[in-house]
Scaffold this motif. Structure first.
Motif, PDB file in Angstrom:
ATOM      1  N   PRO A   1     -32.177 -18.649  23.885  1.00  0.00           N
ATOM      2  CA  PRO A   1     -33.310 -18.061  23.159  1.00  0.00           C
ATOM      3  C   PRO A   1     -33.318 -16.532  23.218  1.00  0.00           C
ATOM      4  N   ASP A   2     -32.832 -15.971  24.344  1.00  0.00           N
ATOM      5  CA  ASP A   2     -32.851 -14.506  24.470  1.00  0.00           C
ATOM      6  C   ASP A   2     -31.542 -13.861  24.029  1.00  0.00           C
ATOM      7  N   LYS A   3     -30.674 -14.641  23.388  1.00  0.00           N
ATOM      8  CA  LYS A   3     -29.388 -14.079  22.975  1.00  0.00           C
ATOM      9  C   LYS A   3     -29.491 -13.562  21.544  1.00  0.00           C
ATOM     10  N   HIS A   4     -28.846 -12.405  21.297  1.00  0.00           N
ATOM     11  CA  HIS A   4     -28.995 -11.761  19.990  1.00  0.00           C
ATOM     12  C   HIS A   4     -27.939 -12.195  18.983  1.00  0.00           C
ATOM     13  N   ASN A   5     -26.752 -12.523  19.470  1.00  0.00           N
ATOM     14  CA  ASN A   5     -25.628 -12.753  18.567  1.00  0.00           C
ATOM     15  C   ASN A   5     -25.058 -14.164  18.692  1.00  0.00           C
ATOM     16  N   GLU A   6     -24.461 -14.624  17.584  1.00  0.00           N
ATOM     17  CA  GLU A   6     -23.726 -15.890  17.621  1.00  0.00           C
ATOM     18  C   GLU A   6     -22.572 -15.726  18.615  1.00  0.00           C
TER      19      GLU A   6
ATOM     20  N   PRO B   1     -14.773 -13.013  25.741  1.00  0.00           N
ATOM     21  CA  PRO B   1     -15.737 -13.219  24.650  1.00  0.00           C
ATOM     22  C   PRO B   1     -16.873 -14.156  25.071  1.00  0.00           C
ATOM     23  N   CYS B   2     -18.061 -13.869  24.565  1.00  0.00           N
ATOM     24  CA  CYS B   2     -19.221 -14.679  24.947  1.00  0.00           C
ATOM     25  C   CYS B   2     -19.150 -16.048  24.286  1.00  0.00           C
ATOM     26  N   SER B   3     -19.764 -17.037  24.955  1.00  0.00           N
ATOM     27  CA  SER B   3     -19.537 -18.435  24.561  1.00  0.00           C
ATOM     28  C   SER B   3     -20.821 -19.243  24.517  1.00  0.00           C
TER      29      SER B   3
ATOM     30  N   TYR C   1     -16.510  -1.558  18.919  1.00  0.00           N
ATOM     31  CA  TYR C   1     -17.058  -1.379  20.270  1.00  0.00           C
ATOM     32  C   TYR C   1     -18.550  -1.637  20.247  1.00  0.00           C
ATOM     33  N   HIS C   2     -19.055  -2.015  21.407  1.00  0.00           N
ATOM     34  CA  HIS C   2     -20.482  -2.309  21.529  1.00  0.00           C
ATOM     35  C   HIS C   2     -21.224  -0.997  21.699  1.00  0.00           C
ATOM     36  N   ALA C   3     -22.148  -0.686  20.773  1.00  0.00           N
ATOM     37  CA  ALA C   3     -22.785   0.636  20.766  1.00  0.00           C
ATOM     38  C   ALA C   3     -24.205   0.628  21.309  1.00  0.00           C
TER      39      ALA C   3
ATOM     40  N   LEU D   1     -12.900 -11.008  33.074  1.00  0.00           N
ATOM     41  CA  LEU D   1     -13.743 -12.189  32.873  1.00  0.00           C
ATOM     42  C   LEU D   1     -15.204 -11.788  32.969  1.00  0.00           C
ATOM     43  N   ASP D   2     -16.055 -12.519  32.235  1.00  0.00           N
ATOM     44  CA  ASP D   2     -17.482 -12.182  32.197  1.00  0.00           C
ATOM     45  C   ASP D   2     -18.209 -12.853  33.359  1.00  0.00           C
ATOM     46  N   PRO D   3     -18.797 -12.065  34.288  1.00  0.00           N
ATOM     47  CA  PRO D   3     -19.484 -12.659  35.436  1.00  0.00           C
ATOM     48  C   PRO D   3     -20.833 -13.288  35.065  1.00  0.00           C
TER      49      PRO D   3
ATOM     50  N   ARG E   1     -22.768  -1.732  36.871  1.00  0.00           N
ATOM     51  CA  ARG E   1     -24.148  -2.262  36.961  1.00  0.00           C
ATOM     52  C   ARG E   1     -24.215  -3.696  36.472  1.00  0.00           C
ATOM     53  N   PHE E   2     -23.678  -3.919  35.266  1.00  0.00           N
ATOM     54  CA  PHE E   2     -23.662  -5.259  34.663  1.00  0.00           C
ATOM     55  C   PHE E   2     -22.913  -6.231  35.578  1.00  0.00           C
ATOM     56  N   ASN E   3     -21.743  -5.817  36.049  1.00  0.00           N
ATOM     57  CA  ASN E   3     -20.921  -6.713  36.864  1.00  0.00           C
ATOM     58  C   ASN E   3     -21.571  -7.042  38.204  1.00  0.00           C
TER      59      ASN E   3
ATOM     60  N   ASN F   1     -26.706  -4.576  28.854  1.00  0.00           N
ATOM     61  CA  ASN F   1     -25.477  -5.282  28.501  1.00  0.00           C
ATOM     62  C   ASN F   1     -24.244  -4.426  28.784  1.00  0.00           C
ATOM     63  N   PRO F   2     -23.080  -5.028  28.699  1.00  0.00           N
ATOM     64  CA  PRO F   2     -21.868  -4.280  29.068  1.00  0.00           C
ATOM     65  C   PRO F   2     -21.334  -3.425  27.929  1.00  0.00           C
ATOM     66  N   LYS F   3     -20.550  -2.411  28.305  1.00  0.00           N
ATOM     67  CA  LYS F   3     -19.765  -1.678  27.320  1.00  0.00           C
ATOM     68  C   LYS F   3     -18.523  -2.516  27.058  1.00  0.00           C
TER      69      LYS F   3
ATOM     70  N   ARG G   1     -23.600 -17.590  32.361  1.00  0.00           N
ATOM     71  CA  ARG G   1     -23.565 -18.423  31.164  1.00  0.00           C
ATOM     72  C   ARG G   1     -22.220 -18.332  30.448  1.00  0.00           C
ATOM     73  N   VAL G   2     -21.343 -17.454  30.938  1.00  0.00           N
ATOM     74  CA  VAL G   2     -19.983 -17.356  30.373  1.00  0.00           C
ATOM     75  C   VAL G   2     -18.981 -17.795  31.465  1.00  0.00           C
ATOM     76  N   ARG G   3     -18.686 -16.903  32.416  1.00  0.00           N
ATOM     77  CA  ARG G   3     -17.826 -17.223  33.567  1.00  0.00           C
ATOM     78  C   ARG G   3     -16.688 -18.220  33.289  1.00  0.00           C
TER      79      ARG G   3
HETATM   80  C1  AOF Z   1     -22.619  -7.340  24.594  1.00  0.00           C
HETATM   81  N1  AOF Z   1     -21.666  -6.706  23.831  1.00  0.00           N
HETATM   82  O1  AOF Z   1     -19.614  -6.532  22.983  1.00  0.00           O
HETATM   83  C2  AOF Z   1     -20.091  -8.361  24.405  1.00  0.00           C
HETATM   84  C3  AOF Z   1     -21.070  -9.016  25.204  1.00  0.00           C
HETATM   85  O2  AOF Z   1     -27.637 -11.066  23.598  1.00  0.00           O
HETATM   86  P1  AOF Z   1     -26.236 -10.878  23.122  1.00  0.00           P
HETATM   87  O3  AOF Z   1     -25.907 -11.835  22.000  1.00  0.00           O
HETATM   88  O4  AOF Z   1     -25.941  -9.449  22.751  1.00  0.00           O
HETATM   89  O5  AOF Z   1     -25.251 -11.315  24.291  1.00  0.00           O
HETATM   90  C4  AOF Z   1     -25.154 -10.594  25.484  1.00  0.00           C
HETATM   91  C5  AOF Z   1     -24.085 -11.184  26.396  1.00  0.00           C
HETATM   92  O6  AOF Z   1     -22.852 -11.347  25.699  1.00  0.00           O
HETATM   93  C6  AOF Z   1     -23.756 -10.286  27.582  1.00  0.00           C
HETATM   94  O7  AOF Z   1     -24.565 -10.611  28.688  1.00  0.00           O
HETATM   95  C7  AOF Z   1     -22.298 -10.615  27.884  1.00  0.00           C
HETATM   96  O8  AOF Z   1     -22.232 -11.698  28.788  1.00  0.00           O
HETATM   97  C8  AOF Z   1     -21.729 -11.083  26.540  1.00  0.00           C
HETATM   98  N2  AOF Z   1     -20.757 -10.139  25.907  1.00  0.00           N
HETATM   99  N3  AOF Z   1     -22.307  -8.454  25.258  1.00  0.00           N
HETATM  100  O9  AOF Z   1     -23.755  -6.875  24.662  1.00  0.00           O
HETATM  101  C9  AOF Z   1     -20.427  -7.160  23.696  1.00  0.00           C
HETATM  102  N4  AOF Z   1     -18.848  -8.853  24.259  1.00  0.00           N
END
Ligand code: AOF
Ligand code: ZN
Length: 407
Positions: free
Chosen positions: A83-88, A77-79, A45-47, A107-109, A146-148, A27-29, A112-114
């Motif tokens: 099933p494989d997502k960890h956070n709301e 921000p993610c939107s 920050y994302h740790a 912007l998030d590439p 890498r993420f991008n 995942n991204p920083k 599922r966000v974009r």
């Molecule tokens: C992150 N940290 O601070 C942000 C992310 O599985 P999840 O819920 O952790 O969601 C991962 C996706 O959320 C990730 O691919 C990216 O598109 C988005 N933003 N992810 O790990 C963050 N803001």
């Protein structure tokens, strides 16, 4: 409007992003700050991978203070939920907290966000600003290269690594390359390996060096992700010996890319039978075999190799050699960054270097940008990105986005 003050607070979010390390992979920083009346009221920050998102942490810490505030977030921000997502989704949290304005660095590439993050926030009446043209936004793309790359181009991020003499040779005329750089430089290379999902070499390197391609000379903090990188070998004819260290000691981690049927049409019946026998033996030894289209029985199609690795969820690959393999990646334009270790030795004209790059004029030469020059003991280390990397990665995202038109 993106103001000078926005620039300052987005830079503060960028400083927080930098606190996230390799543990966030794949995942991204991300960094975020919440601002009220020109003062930061909360940060995040994302740790670590799967942990709370930067903006969610800032919102949680701000509590009631989030109402009416401005959120500065390095990444859109993610939107989505999956099933494989960890956070709301963070968009839901931002809307619920009644934030008035959101300033986004990049912007998030992630397909599922974009732009959906931006859309959801705007639909909820929140003002959204994207720092699209700013140098800061550009640097954010590089910091999560890498993420991008993987999300935007749907292939792994490719880093080429070369250890060479002052005169640009990576081996003697006899093929000897042990060792061009010293132990200190090689230990840094192991550290770099630990920061990638896979290390890739050609079959020639396996024959010449019998490498393990793992992290052995690691630093203490390399244990964060404790998983060893996968080993990938480009071996069209499946000639990797069963006695090689990779097969003997790392078969489970070994992905052997061999030619598919069409590329082998030119083989005689006996050659073809021998090929299949080798593949069967390697498979029985536990090696993962991938059949890949090839231009001929020597040259696998690199885009198909990268596609196979992408399907295996490999987000980043470090290509370590040999010269032919690195030359092919450069000629195919399938690389993103390069690390060059230059040792204070001369090998001379019969030494081996890169192959032909089709450069007739210096103005056509393959070029690095965002170049960093350091030294490790007596060695120079030059690293940089492929010139045009930012444009190719961000373009593919912008093309799909409608949000840019409505800034
Ligand atoms: C992150 N940290 O601070 C942000 C992310 O599985 P999840 O819920 O952790 O969601 C991962 C996706 O959320 C990730 O691919 C990216 O598109 C988005 N933003 N992810 O790990 C963050 N803001
Ligand atoms: Zn999020």
């Amino acid at each position: 409007m993106f103001t000078h003050q926005d620039q300052l607070f987005l830079s503060a979010a960028d400083s927080l992003l930098k606190l996230g390390g390799s543990a966030v992979r794949p995942n991204p920083k991300v960094g975020a700050v919440l601002v009220r009346e020109a003062e930061i009221v909360a940060e995040g920050y994302h740790a670590r991978y799967g942990g709370p998102h930067a903006e969610a942490l800032a919102l949680e810490r701000a509590g009631e203070l989030a109402r009416g505030s401005t959120l500065y977030c390095t990444l859109e921000p993610c939107s989505f939920t999956a099933p494989d997502k960890h956070n709301e989704p963070c968009t839901a949290k931002i809307i619920r907290a009644d934030v008035s304005r959101v300033v986004i660095g990049q912007l998030d590439p992630n397909s599922r966000v974009r732009g959906r993050g931006v859309e959801q926030l705007r639909r909820a009446g929140i003002e959204v600003e994207i720092a699209a043209d700013e140098e800061l936004s550009r640097s954010l793309w590089y910091q999560n290269a890498r993420f991008n790359t993987a999300h935007a181009l749907k292939r792994p991020f490719v880093r080429l690594k070369l250890a060479q003499s002052l005169d640009g040779k990576i081996a003697t005329g006899q093929g000897d390359s042990k060792w061009i750089t010293d132990a200190q430089a090689r230990s840094e290379v192991h550290h770099l390996r630990s920061d990638h999902d896979a290390v890739l070499v050609g079959a020639g390197t396996v024959h010449a060096d019998d490498p393990l391609l793992n992290v052995r000379l690691a630093r203490k903090d390399d244990a964060v992700n404790s998983k060893q990188p996968k080993a990938v070998v480009l071996d069209a004819l499946a000639r990797t010996p069963l006695t090689s260290k990779l097969v003997q000691l790392r078969a489970e981690d070994l992905i052997l890319c061999v030619a598919d049927e069409t590329a082998l049409a030119s083989l005689s019946y006996a050659e073809s039978a021998a090929f299949h026998k080798r593949v069967d033996k390697l498979t029985a030894a536990g090696v993962h075999i991938r059949r890949v289209p090839a231009a001929n029985k020597r040259q696998l199609s690199l885009i198909h190799v990268l596609d196979e690795l992408y399907q295996l969820k490999i987000q980043s690959v470090m290509v370590e050699g040999g010269a032919q393999v690195i030359t092919s990646f450069i000629n195919a334009g399938l690389w993103d960054a390069m690390n060059l270790y230059i040792a204070p030795i001369l090998i001379g004209g019969d030494g081996r270097g890169l192959g032909t790059l089709h450069t007739e004029r210096i103005s056509e030469a393959v070029q690095l940008e965002r170049v960093e020059t350091r030294s490790i003991g007596p060695q120079a280390v030059i690293s940089g990105f492929r010139s045009g990397w930012f444009e190719s990665v961000s373009r593919s995202v912008k093309e799909e986005l409608h949000v840019y038109g409505t800034r």
